[in-house]
Design a protein around this motif. Structure first.
Motif, PDB file in Angstrom:
ATOM      1  N   LYS A 281       3.895 -12.396  -8.412  1.00 20.43           N
ATOM      2  CA  LYS A 281       2.626 -12.163  -7.713  1.00 20.43           C
ATOM      3  C   LYS A 281       2.870 -11.726  -6.267  1.00 20.43           C
ATOM      4  O   LYS A 281       2.222 -10.804  -5.776  1.00 20.43           O
ATOM      5  N   LYS A 282       3.815 -12.370  -5.580  1.00 20.03           N
ATOM      6  CA  LYS A 282       4.099 -12.000  -4.193  1.00 20.03           C
ATOM      7  C   LYS A 282       4.626 -10.566  -4.120  1.00 20.03           C
ATOM      8  O   LYS A 282       4.276  -9.816  -3.217  1.00 20.03           O
TER       9      LYS A 282
ATOM     10  N   LYS B 155       3.831  -4.871  -2.726  1.00 19.98           N
ATOM     11  CA  LYS B 155       3.830  -3.460  -3.118  1.00 19.98           C
ATOM     12  C   LYS B 155       2.454  -2.838  -2.907  1.00 19.98           C
ATOM     13  O   LYS B 155       2.350  -1.692  -2.478  1.00 19.98           O
ATOM     14  N   ILE B 156       1.398  -3.576  -3.196  1.00 21.97           N
ATOM     15  CA  ILE B 156       0.039  -3.065  -2.988  1.00 21.97           C
ATOM     16  C   ILE B 156      -0.169  -2.753  -1.506  1.00 21.97           C
ATOM     17  O   ILE B 156      -0.657  -1.673  -1.152  1.00 21.97           O
TER      18      ILE B 156
ATOM     19  N   GLU C 224      -0.669   1.042   2.910  1.00 16.91           N
ATOM     20  CA  GLU C 224      -0.245   1.450   4.246  1.00 16.91           C
ATOM     21  C   GLU C 224       0.276   2.884   4.239  1.00 16.91           C
ATOM     22  O   GLU C 224      -0.014   3.669   5.143  1.00 16.91           O
ATOM     23  N   LYS C 225       1.031   3.225   3.201  1.00 15.88           N
ATOM     24  CA  LYS C 225       1.566   4.582   3.091  1.00 15.88           C
ATOM     25  C   LYS C 225       0.428   5.595   2.946  1.00 15.88           C
ATOM     26  O   LYS C 225       0.425   6.643   3.602  1.00 15.88           O
ATOM     27  N   GLU C 226      -0.554   5.278   2.099  1.00 22.42           N
ATOM     28  CA  GLU C 226      -1.702   6.170   1.917  1.00 22.42           C
ATOM     29  C   GLU C 226      -2.502   6.309   3.209  1.00 22.42           C
ATOM     30  O   GLU C 226      -2.944   7.404   3.566  1.00 22.42           O
TER      31      GLU C 226
END
Length: 108
Positions: free
Chosen positions: A80-81, A86-87, A92-94
């Motif tokens: 979960k972490k 990753k989310i 942040e990248k987007e």
């Protein structure tokens, strides 16, 4: 009050999802336990000189172990972490790409 209900609904959904994952693991394990004796018997009946059944038992066994590790959140990865990290990374990248493209449009 509304936020509490939403949180409880989310928690219930997550728990329901986890139960389905555990159930799927036990079904997978059951099929493994019931099928491999048949594979072994067929191996000994058709070609006892070559134990090809070991490839099935070991390969499928590794898959069962990996499935169990994932379902019971035992590995240090893909838990979960990790998912939350990753989310955030993707968002942040987007956002960074969106900002860069917006800045490029303003100067044109």
């Amino acid at each position: 009050m509304l936020e509490k209900d939403f949180t409880e609904a989310d928690r219930y959904y997550d728990a329901q999802k986890k139960v389905k994952e555990i159930k799927a693991f036990y079904e997978h394990l059951t099929v493994y336990v019931l099928t491999n004796p048949i594979v072994i018997v067929v191996n000994f009946m058709t070609s006892p000189e070559y134990l090809w059944c070991l490839w099935s038992v070991m390969g499928w066994g590794v898959a069962i172990i990996l499935h169990g590790l994932k379902v019971f959140s035992l590995p240090p990865f893909f838990n979960k972490k990790w998912e939350e990290r990753k989310i955030r990374e993707i968002l942040e990248k987007e956002n960074k790409q969106r900002l860069e493209s917006n800045h490029g449009n303003k100067f044109e």
